[in-house]
Design a protein around this motif. Sequence first.
Motif, PDB file in Angstrom:
ATOM      1  N   HIS A  37       0.915  -1.302   0.043  1.00 12.43           N
ATOM      2  CA  HIS A  37      -0.034   0.034  -0.056  1.00 12.43           C
ATOM      3  C   HIS A  37       0.799   1.333   0.007  1.00 12.43           C
ATOM      4  O   HIS A  37       0.579   2.274  -0.807  1.00 12.43           O
ATOM      5  CB  HIS A  37      -0.961   0.097   1.136  1.00 12.43           C
ATOM      6  CG  HIS A  37      -1.760   1.173   1.179  1.00 12.43           C
ATOM      7  ND1 HIS A  37      -2.942   1.071   0.296  1.00 12.43           N
ATOM      8  CD2 HIS A  37      -1.601   2.590   1.521  1.00 12.43           C
ATOM      9  CE1 HIS A  37      -3.646   2.267   0.249  1.00 12.43           C
ATOM     10  NE2 HIS A  37      -2.793   3.200   1.186  1.00 12.43           N
TER      11      HIS A  37
ATOM     12  N   SER B  64      -3.696   5.708  -5.103  1.00 10.09           N
ATOM     13  CA  SER B  64      -4.438   5.604  -3.909  1.00 10.09           C
ATOM     14  C   SER B  64      -5.352   6.994  -3.633  1.00 10.09           C
ATOM     15  O   SER B  64      -5.447   7.469  -4.779  1.00 10.09           O
ATOM     16  CB  SER B  64      -3.429   5.341  -2.670  1.00 10.09           C
ATOM     17  OG  SER B  64      -4.211   5.097  -1.664  1.00 10.09           O
TER      18      SER B  64
ATOM     19  N   LEU C 214      -8.639   5.571   1.110  1.00 10.71           N
ATOM     20  CA  LEU C 214      -7.824   4.402   1.045  1.00 10.71           C
ATOM     21  C   LEU C 214      -6.712   4.447   2.059  1.00 10.71           C
ATOM     22  O   LEU C 214      -6.720   3.756   3.022  1.00 10.71           O
ATOM     23  CB  LEU C 214      -7.483   3.910  -0.224  1.00 10.71           C
ATOM     24  CG  LEU C 214      -8.533   3.529  -1.336  1.00 10.71           C
ATOM     25  CD1 LEU C 214      -7.691   3.504  -2.711  1.00 10.71           C
ATOM     26  CD2 LEU C 214      -9.095   2.324  -1.023  1.00 10.71           C
TER      27      LEU C 214
ATOM     28  N   VAL D 269      -6.052   2.288   5.725  1.00  6.55           N
ATOM     29  CA  VAL D 269      -4.916   1.700   5.804  1.00  6.55           C
ATOM     30  C   VAL D 269      -4.336   2.013   7.144  1.00  6.55           C
ATOM     31  O   VAL D 269      -3.752   1.300   7.835  1.00  6.55           O
ATOM     32  CB  VAL D 269      -4.050   1.501   4.672  1.00  6.55           C
ATOM     33  CG1 VAL D 269      -2.495   0.654   4.828  1.00  6.55           C
ATOM     34  CG2 VAL D 269      -4.764   1.001   3.694  1.00  6.55           C
TER      35      VAL D 269
ATOM     36  N   LEU E 218      -4.970  -1.284  -0.437  1.00  8.99           N
ATOM     37  CA  LEU E 218      -5.757  -1.145  -1.595  1.00  8.99           C
ATOM     38  C   LEU E 218      -5.769  -2.538  -2.543  1.00  8.99           C
ATOM     39  O   LEU E 218      -4.716  -2.889  -2.513  1.00  8.99           O
ATOM     40  CB  LEU E 218      -5.636   0.163  -2.382  1.00  8.99           C
ATOM     41  CG  LEU E 218      -4.304   0.237  -3.208  1.00  8.99           C
ATOM     42  CD1 LEU E 218      -4.917  -0.303  -4.764  1.00  8.99           C
ATOM     43  CD2 LEU E 218      -4.318   1.659  -3.780  1.00  8.99           C
TER      44      LEU E 218
ATOM     45  N   VAL F  99     -10.337  -1.402   0.446  1.00 11.80           N
ATOM     46  CA  VAL F  99      -9.329  -1.608   1.307  1.00 11.80           C
ATOM     47  C   VAL F  99      -9.370  -3.332   1.573  1.00 11.80           C
ATOM     48  O   VAL F  99     -10.450  -3.601   1.979  1.00 11.80           O
ATOM     49  CB  VAL F  99      -8.671  -1.093   2.347  1.00 11.80           C
ATOM     50  CG1 VAL F  99      -7.582  -1.685   3.455  1.00 11.80           C
ATOM     51  CG2 VAL F  99      -8.185   0.427   2.100  1.00 11.80           C
TER      52      VAL F  99
END
Length: 398
Positions: A315, A325, A329, A333, A347, A356
């Motif tokens: 990610h 991204s 998102l 995370v 993602l 996600v």
Amino acid sequence: MNTALIETIKQAHTQRFGAPPAVVAYAPGRVEILGNHTDYNEGFVLSAAIDLGVGLALSPAGGAACTVQALDIPEEISFDLPVTAPVKRPLWVNYVRGVVNKLGARGRIEPGFQATFAGDIPMGAGLSSSAALEIATALALARLYKIAVAPLELAKIGQAAENDFTGARCGLLDQISSLNGEPEALVFTDFRSLKVETVPLAAEICFLLVDTCVKHSLPGFADALRPGEVVSAYNDRRAQCERASAFFASVLDHPVTALRDVSGDEWHAFAARLDPITARRAAHIIWENARVLEATRLLRAGDVRAFGELMFQSHHSSQTNFENSCPELDFIVAQARLLPQVLGARLSGGGFGGSVVLMLDPRDADQVGQTIASAFVHKFGHTCTTRVIRPAAGARVL
Ligand code: GLA
């Protein structure tokens, strides 16, 4: 597979067309667990077919006319054979038209047909509702018109339909995952040889999908399964990868046909000669491929914690190198990173919105989902959705 969904499709088909369908096919969506944008770079991906999908019922009809009933939209469209090009509206019908065109190049699709389809994959969530529709359509048509096609060919037909009829230059990931899924396992694909292996998942692992419900799309494209702005950003990334690959082919003394052929050391030696954006795009792909290989080894060795760490790294690379991204998102995370129960998060799919995927123990899924959902609504003022997804069997004629 949702059997109630299949019953609804059969009943609606029978009611509308006056007789039960001759064929019913089902194709699941997919979740990408690791290996982001690596498929069209001839690299590696770990993915799974999921327990959400699209069902399609089909019957023969006389003449050249084809009628397709989309229960979820709801809308019914008719067109005549032969199908040679996409239409401007509605965009969803191009997934069906594209498959008719591509499959029709390998066998005879005539006379016309009547079709009814519906699904339970949330659109725009990055779970490949479009590939599921392509594959369900291709499977059902191949059975009805007795066209013999191997699964890999079916996947290529779906991809070609999407490339040429919707303009998305997608790779083969979505179609291959939909066709090759297995319960309690991940699908490992080498996108150069197109060899597929399944890697068993430990019982104490599940995936929680958090859908941002953000599509970053232009309003005019609202009825596409894949929003227009996302398509152009996706195609941009693909073009940048191709430019990077052509550059490395020109400076390295071994053949380079895709970024798959470039090592991390080679990137370090030559990246300064590329423009910074293209260099970062290449870095994402090169290290993402390495992560997939390492993660597959870790999964086989039962080291799920180290596996999850690679998901976080993936990610981070999407966020900083590939720039596919978005704030929603990234926020999910980052929240997931704060929770010790979460093993990994990243993602999943094309990016620029969507979902996600989190890896965790199924016993922690409810609690983690609630914590993230409430932080999300607090931050963005709208809700996200959470659901546990299970690796499921691949597409089939029922
Ligand atoms: C989309 C495409 C796939 C793949 C992923 C990113 O889902 O359709 O081919 O490129 O994005 O990994």
